[in-house]
Design an enzyme around this catalytic site. Structure first.
Site, short mmCIF file in Angstrom:
data_model
loop_
_atom_site.label_atom_id
_atom_site.label_comp_id
_atom_site.label_asym_id
_atom_site.label_seq_id
_atom_site.Cartn_x
_atom_site.Cartn_y
_atom_site.Cartn_z
N GLU A 8 -1.15 5.07 2.25
CA GLU A 8 0.13 4.93 1.55
C GLU A 8 1.22 5.76 2.23
OE1 GLU A 8 2.36 6.00 -2.61
OE2 GLU A 8 0.20 5.67 -2.73
N HIS A 62 -9.38 1.63 -2.56
CA HIS A 62 -10.40 2.57 -2.11
C HIS A 62 -11.57 2.62 -3.10
CE1 HIS A 62 -7.45 4.87 0.70
NE2 HIS A 62 -8.08 3.88 1.30
#
Length: 316
Positions: free
Chosen positions: A131, A46
């Site tokens: 995740e 990210h």
């Protein structure tokens, strides 16, 4: 005009962790070995700067496997993917490389082991984060229950209160997670926890450095992306540790200088997916406005390194 004096506290460790470093190397090595384009399912990590850099080298970022052709390599991001994704790739006979961080894979293995032992899993994590989606997707629907806050624990509808285990997302606030674990253990005394903390070493180390720095700095700048869980946690940890002004910035251009008027010290850190070049950019921007003295706040040293998959280490 004389620049006002300012102390710049630099957190150490900060920035890239071993899992992020490995994931970026995987994309670069795949481009070297197979040529462009190489497809990457979801942002590899990210950080917009990192993603744009890899895109310029020939990586194509997509959200789903449906967006990838069968005849080009595809890489799964460092956050991990549900089991259905590699299964679909294998069914399509695609060449795929898994860049899941080994510490996330450890949580996947843990969840599977508990499931095989007949336990239902409680996952502490953020709904919708890749995740969390990947970890919950290791097991059949209903086998993983998600909690985000201590308050969620009271509403958990477990199949059997005596047969539970918990795992966590690797990028959470250490202190917030401890509160949720305490709530779980109070309601389900026999719940089984991980052998070793699921929150990864890099997340923990960066939060500890921020706590130490918060005692020194009037304000804090965290270099990281808005969709980076570990970066956002650093902002929260800094504020909670007593730093009255804690700001997340992707680039130096994002700094709100008006909010920093009158201060005499700034702490700087970076999330685990933010490259050091962006930290240097922020330091240069501060130097342009202040007469800077740099001080280091070091709370740990890191020497962790993860190997890339064998398929990329083998010569073509």
């Amino acid at each position: 005009m004389t620049k006002p004096p300012l102390t710049l506290w630099l957190a150490a460790p900060r920035g890239f962790c071993a899992g992020v470093d490995r994931a970026i190397r995987i994309v670069e090595m795949a481009l070297e070995k197979y040529g462009a384009p190489v497809y990457v399912r979801h942002e590899i990590v990210h950080n917009k700067y990192v993603v744009d850099d890899l895109r310029a080298k020939g990586a194509v970022f997509v959200e789903e496997l449906d967006d990838c052709p069968d005849d080009r390599p595809v890489i799964f991001s460092a956050h991990g993917v549900p089991k259905s994704v590699p299964a679909e790739a294998a069914a399509r006979q695609m060449l795929f490389v898994d860049a899941t961080c080994p510490l996330v894979s450890k949580v996947h293995i843990e969840a599977e082991r508990h499931h095989e032992n007949g336990l239902q899993i409680v996952m502490i994590g953020h709904a919708g984060h890749p995740e969390t989606v990947g970890t919950m997707g290791q097991l059949p629907p209903g086998e993983v229950l998600l909690v985000e806050t201590p308050g969620d624990v009271a509403h958990l509808n477990a199949r059997d209160a005596a047969k539970l285990a918990f795992v966590t997302q690797t990028t959470l606030s250490v202190d917030d997670t401890a509160e949720i674990v305490a709530a779980l253990q109070a309601r389900f005394p026999s719940i089984i926890g991980p052998h070793k903390e699921d929150i990864c070493y890099a997340t923990t180390n960066r939060q500890e450095a921020v706590k130490a720095m918060a005692r020194e700095a009037d304000a804090m700048l965290v270099v990281g992306a808005p969709n980076s869980s570990n970066s956002r946690r650093l902002v929260e940890v800094g504020a909670r540790a007593g730093c009255t002004y804690s700001q997340l910035v992707q680039r130096a251009a994002d700094i709100d200088w008006r909010a920093l008027e009158g201060i005499t010290s700034i702490g700087i850190t970076a999330g685990a997916s933010a490259p050091e070049v962006l930290v240097e950019e922020v330091i240069d921007a501060v130097r342009a406005r202040y007469d800077v003295t740099i001080e280091q706040v070091e709370t740990a040293q890191e020497n962790v390194e993860f190997k890339v998959p064998r398929v990329l280490r083998e010569t073509a």
